[in-house]
Design a protein around this motif. Structure first.
Motif, mmCIF file in Angstrom:
data_model
loop_
_atom_site.group_PDB
_atom_site.id
_atom_site.type_symbol
_atom_site.label_atom_id
_atom_site.label_comp_id
_atom_site.label_asym_id
_atom_site.label_seq_id
_atom_site.Cartn_x
_atom_site.Cartn_y
_atom_site.Cartn_z
ATOM 1 N N GLY A 111 0.840 -1.200 0.000
ATOM 2 C CA GLY A 111 0.000 0.000 0.000
ATOM 3 C C GLY A 111 0.869 1.241 0.000
ATOM 4 O O GLY A 111 2.097 1.168 -0.079
ATOM 5 N N LYS A 112 0.232 2.383 0.080
ATOM 6 C CA LYS A 112 0.989 3.645 0.015
ATOM 7 C C LYS A 112 0.359 4.702 0.921
ATOM 8 O O LYS A 112 -0.803 4.610 1.347
ATOM 9 N N LEU A 113 1.174 5.701 1.196
ATOM 10 C CA LEU A 113 0.682 6.888 1.885
ATOM 11 C C LEU A 113 1.164 8.091 1.085
ATOM 12 O O LEU A 113 2.355 8.170 0.754
ATOM 13 N N ILE A 114 0.256 9.005 0.748
ATOM 14 C CA ILE A 114 0.698 10.234 0.077
ATOM 15 C C ILE A 114 1.172 11.188 1.168
ATOM 16 O O ILE A 114 0.390 11.604 2.027
ATOM 17 N N LEU A 115 2.467 11.489 1.171
ATOM 18 C CA LEU A 115 3.008 12.400 2.194
ATOM 19 C C LEU A 115 2.513 13.816 1.958
ATOM 20 O O LEU A 115 2.186 14.532 2.898
ATOM 21 N N GLY A 171 0.763 16.535 -1.479
ATOM 22 C CA GLY A 171 0.504 16.795 -2.896
ATOM 23 C C GLY A 171 -0.745 16.149 -3.455
ATOM 24 O O GLY A 171 -1.012 16.296 -4.656
ATOM 25 N N GLU A 172 -1.539 15.425 -2.628
ATOM 26 C CA GLU A 172 -2.788 14.873 -3.170
ATOM 27 C C GLU A 172 -3.668 16.009 -3.683
ATOM 28 O O GLU A 172 -3.572 17.157 -3.216
ATOM 29 N N HIS A 173 -4.486 15.742 -4.644
ATOM 30 C CA HIS A 173 -5.333 16.693 -5.377
ATOM 31 C C HIS A 173 -4.493 17.606 -6.269
ATOM 32 O O HIS A 173 -4.796 17.733 -7.456
ATOM 33 N N ALA A 174 -3.422 18.221 -5.730
ATOM 34 C CA ALA A 174 -2.578 19.048 -6.590
ATOM 35 C C ALA A 174 -1.995 18.209 -7.723
ATOM 36 O O ALA A 174 -1.838 18.689 -8.856
ATOM 37 N N VAL A 175 -1.704 16.930 -7.437
ATOM 38 C CA VAL A 175 -1.081 16.058 -8.446
ATOM 39 C C VAL A 175 -2.011 15.834 -9.637
ATOM 40 O O VAL A 175 -1.561 15.659 -10.776
ATOM 41 N N VAL A 176 -3.323 15.897 -9.389
ATOM 42 C CA VAL A 176 -4.290 15.722 -10.475
ATOM 43 C C VAL A 176 -4.192 16.906 -11.450
ATOM 44 O O VAL A 176 -4.432 16.772 -12.649
ATOM 45 N N ALA A 177 -3.825 18.077 -10.918
ATOM 46 C CA ALA A 177 -3.715 19.292 -11.740
ATOM 47 C C ALA A 177 -2.305 19.482 -12.299
ATOM 48 O O ALA A 177 -1.980 20.565 -12.792
ATOM 49 N N CYS A 203 -9.523 3.623 2.354
ATOM 50 C CA CYS A 203 -9.218 4.598 3.413
ATOM 51 C C CYS A 203 -8.037 5.479 3.054
ATOM 52 O O CYS A 203 -7.485 6.175 3.914
ATOM 53 N N GLY A 204 -7.595 5.447 1.787
ATOM 54 C CA GLY A 204 -6.481 6.300 1.376
ATOM 55 C C GLY A 204 -5.126 5.640 1.532
ATOM 56 O O GLY A 204 -4.104 6.298 1.402
ATOM 57 N N LEU A 205 -5.117 4.323 1.811
ATOM 58 C CA LEU A 205 -3.834 3.631 1.960
ATOM 59 C C LEU A 205 -3.462 2.845 0.702
ATOM 60 O O LEU A 205 -2.594 1.971 0.740
ATOM 61 N N ASN A 257 -10.469 8.816 -13.163
ATOM 62 C CA ASN A 257 -9.287 9.241 -13.899
ATOM 63 C C ASN A 257 -8.150 9.527 -12.922
ATOM 64 O O ASN A 257 -7.807 10.672 -12.673
ATOM 65 N N PRO A 258 -7.555 8.469 -12.349
ATOM 66 C CA PRO A 258 -6.548 8.687 -11.306
ATOM 67 C C PRO A 258 -5.252 9.266 -11.870
ATOM 68 O O PRO A 258 -4.935 9.064 -13.049
ATOM 69 N N SER A 259 -4.500 9.959 -11.010
ATOM 70 C CA SER A 259 -3.227 10.531 -11.463
ATOM 71 C C SER A 259 -2.209 9.433 -11.750
ATOM 72 O O SER A 259 -1.297 9.623 -12.545
ATOM 73 N N GLY A 260 -2.327 8.297 -11.058
ATOM 74 C CA GLY A 260 -1.355 7.206 -11.228
ATOM 75 C C GLY A 260 -0.320 7.163 -10.123
ATOM 76 O O GLY A 260 0.506 6.246 -10.087
ATOM 77 N N VAL A 261 -0.364 8.127 -9.197
ATOM 78 C CA VAL A 261 0.661 8.163 -8.143
ATOM 79 C C VAL A 261 0.572 6.915 -7.261
ATOM 80 O O VAL A 261 1.601 6.353 -6.871
ATOM 81 N N ASP A 262 -0.639 6.439 -6.972
ATOM 82 C CA ASP A 262 -0.794 5.294 -6.067
ATOM 83 C C ASP A 262 -0.105 4.056 -6.619
ATOM 84 O O ASP A 262 0.676 3.391 -5.929
ATOM 85 N N HIS A 263 -0.407 3.722 -7.871
ATOM 86 C CA HIS A 263 0.175 2.474 -8.355
ATOM 87 C C HIS A 263 1.630 2.644 -8.777
ATOM 88 O O HIS A 263 2.370 1.671 -8.848
ATOM 89 N N THR A 273 -16.286 8.992 -2.843
ATOM 90 C CA THR A 273 -15.193 8.305 -3.532
ATOM 91 C C THR A 273 -14.120 9.317 -3.918
ATOM 92 O O THR A 273 -14.361 10.534 -3.955
ATOM 93 N N THR A 274 -12.935 8.775 -4.245
ATOM 94 C CA THR A 274 -11.851 9.644 -4.724
ATOM 95 C C THR A 274 -12.307 10.430 -5.951
ATOM 96 O O THR A 274 -12.065 11.643 -6.051
ATOM 97 N N ALA A 275 -12.987 9.745 -6.890
ATOM 98 C CA ALA A 275 -13.429 10.427 -8.120
ATOM 99 C C ALA A 275 -14.371 11.582 -7.789
ATOM 100 O O ALA A 275 -14.270 12.665 -8.383
ATOM 101 N N ALA A 319 -4.183 12.301 4.456
ATOM 102 C CA ALA A 319 -3.439 11.673 3.356
ATOM 103 C C ALA A 319 -4.427 10.967 2.441
ATOM 104 O O ALA A 319 -5.265 10.207 2.908
ATOM 105 N N GLY A 320 -4.312 11.238 1.133
ATOM 106 C CA GLY A 320 -5.247 10.639 0.176
ATOM 107 C C GLY A 320 -6.299 11.662 -0.214
ATOM 108 O O GLY A 320 -6.127 12.868 -0.034
ATOM 109 N N ALA A 321 -7.403 11.156 -0.731
ATOM 110 C CA ALA A 321 -8.405 12.066 -1.283
ATOM 111 C C ALA A 321 -9.137 12.877 -0.217
ATOM 112 O O ALA A 321 -9.701 13.925 -0.500
ATOM 113 N N GLY A 322 -9.188 12.386 1.036
ATOM 114 C CA GLY A 322 -9.927 13.078 2.103
ATOM 115 C C GLY A 322 -11.375 12.628 2.167
ATOM 116 O O GLY A 322 -11.724 11.551 1.685
HETATM 117 O O1 PMV Z 1 -7.339 8.468 -1.403
HETATM 118 P P1 PMV Z 1 -6.595 7.911 -2.547
HETATM 119 O O2 PMV Z 1 -5.594 6.885 -2.183
HETATM 120 O O3 PMV Z 1 -7.521 7.447 -3.643
HETATM 121 O O4 PMV Z 1 -5.690 9.099 -3.148
HETATM 122 C C1 PMV Z 1 -6.186 10.000 -4.052
HETATM 123 C C2 PMV Z 1 -5.163 11.024 -4.428
HETATM 124 C C3 PMV Z 1 -5.724 12.114 -5.327
HETATM 125 O O5 PMV Z 1 -4.648 12.996 -5.610
HETATM 126 C C4 PMV Z 1 -6.832 12.898 -4.638
HETATM 127 C C5 PMV Z 1 -6.267 11.535 -6.629
HETATM 128 C C6 PMV Z 1 -5.215 11.005 -7.572
HETATM 129 O O6 PMV Z 1 -5.628 10.320 -8.527
HETATM 130 O O7 PMV Z 1 -4.028 11.298 -7.420
#
Ligand code: PMV
Length: 297
Positions: free
Chosen positions: A9-13, A15-21, A81-83, A128-134, A176-178, A256-259
């Protein structure tokens, strides 16, 4: 024939949401795994997982044929849960299927092949995920990820010291994240997302230093959380978890994650992490500590 694939799994330290832009994000692989086992069987492909989600089998069947396989999923990650449970599932499934391909004369999939093919599974769950998770699930360690102009740019983050994190799970998100990504898009939060991108660049620089100034990075993470609050993706439970972590001694804390629910974490020194985790648990929070070790890239 039995084939097994595993992925973390992962944790976004930050930049979440900003990475989509198109701004950068930093994510770390967590020492919490998902394992996928494929067994040849007669008839339609079926999945045993304990996960009640109608998207699951169609998503897996973007990789595994829809006849002839039994798929078993075992995971140490709470779902949604964002992990990064779906990204770990995508990479573990691809690794298991690639083990079958290799066993039948095919080539071993490299990181690029895994990353590109995982989008199909991730899209089934996240639009349409950014791809950072995988990306971080496939690569491991800590990564800096940008998708400017559509093409992902993935660079290892060279940690020199372990990072001590305390993670709090506030429970499944209400959206959902989307949906949350779409809500941020409709809000038109370009200035906040750009400000997050600037913070991420500074966090990356500081984390790659020979000695990490944990107090300073913690303050940057606090600012990132405030910006995420500003764009409407935090919740009272996430905010309260951050306050508890900071009061317990974390240098900084953020969701961390989409919130909309899910996890928050506190950045700690290695000396304080155990106390912070114990105090957060004493406040009734669902908490675990994790150490991210430097990777030899
Ligand atoms: O909560 P998660 O693990 O789905 O993280 C989403 C991260 C976002 O930046 C909000 C969306 C994305 O695709 O990067």
């Amino acid at each position: 024939m039995v084939h097994v694939g595993e992925a973390p799994g992962k944790l976004i330290l930050c930049g979440e949401h900003a990475v989509v832009a198109g701004h950068p994000a930093i994510a770390v692989a967590l020492p919490r795994m998902t394992r996928v086992t494929l067994r040849a069987r007669l008839g339609a492909t079926a999945v045993a997982s304990g996960i009640d989600d109608p998207r699951l089998l169609p998503a897996l069947c973007t990789v595994v044929p829809d006849t002839g396989w039994g798929i078993t999923i075992e995971s140490e990650l709470p779902v949604g849960c964002g992990l990064g449970s779906s990204a770990a599932l995508a990479i573990a499934t691809l690794r298991a299927w690639n083990a079958h391909e290799v066993a039948t004369g095919g080539e071993r999939a490299d990181f690029d092949a895994l990353h590109v093919r995982a989008f199909a599974i991730e899209r089934a769950f996240h639009g349409n995920p950014s791809g950072v998770d995988h990306a971080v699930s496939a690569l491991g360690g800590a990564v800096r990820y940008t998708r400017a102009g559509g093409a992902p740019r993935i660079t290892p983050l060279r940690l020199h010291e372990p990072l001590a994190l305390v993670v709090v799970n506030t429970g499944p998100p209400s959206h959902t994240t989307a949906e949350l990504v779409e809500r941020v898009r409709q809000r038109g939060a370009e200035a906040e997302l750009a400000a997050i991108g600037v913070l991420v660049a500074e966090v990356a620089e500081r984390l790659e230093a020979a000695h990490v100034d944990v107090a300073h990075v913690g303050a940057l993470l606090d600012r990132n959380h405030a910006l995420l609050q500003g764009i409407g993706v935090s919740t009272p439970a996430l905010d309260a978890a951050c306050v508890t972590l900071r009061r317990a001694g974390a240098a900084g804390a953020k969701l961390a994650g989409a919130g909309g629910g899910g996890v928050a974490f506190g950045l700690c020194t290695r000396d304080t992490a155990a106390t912070v985790a114990a105090e957060a648990a004493a406040q009734g929070l669902d908490v675990f500590g994790v150490t991210i070790h430097p990777t030899a890239w």
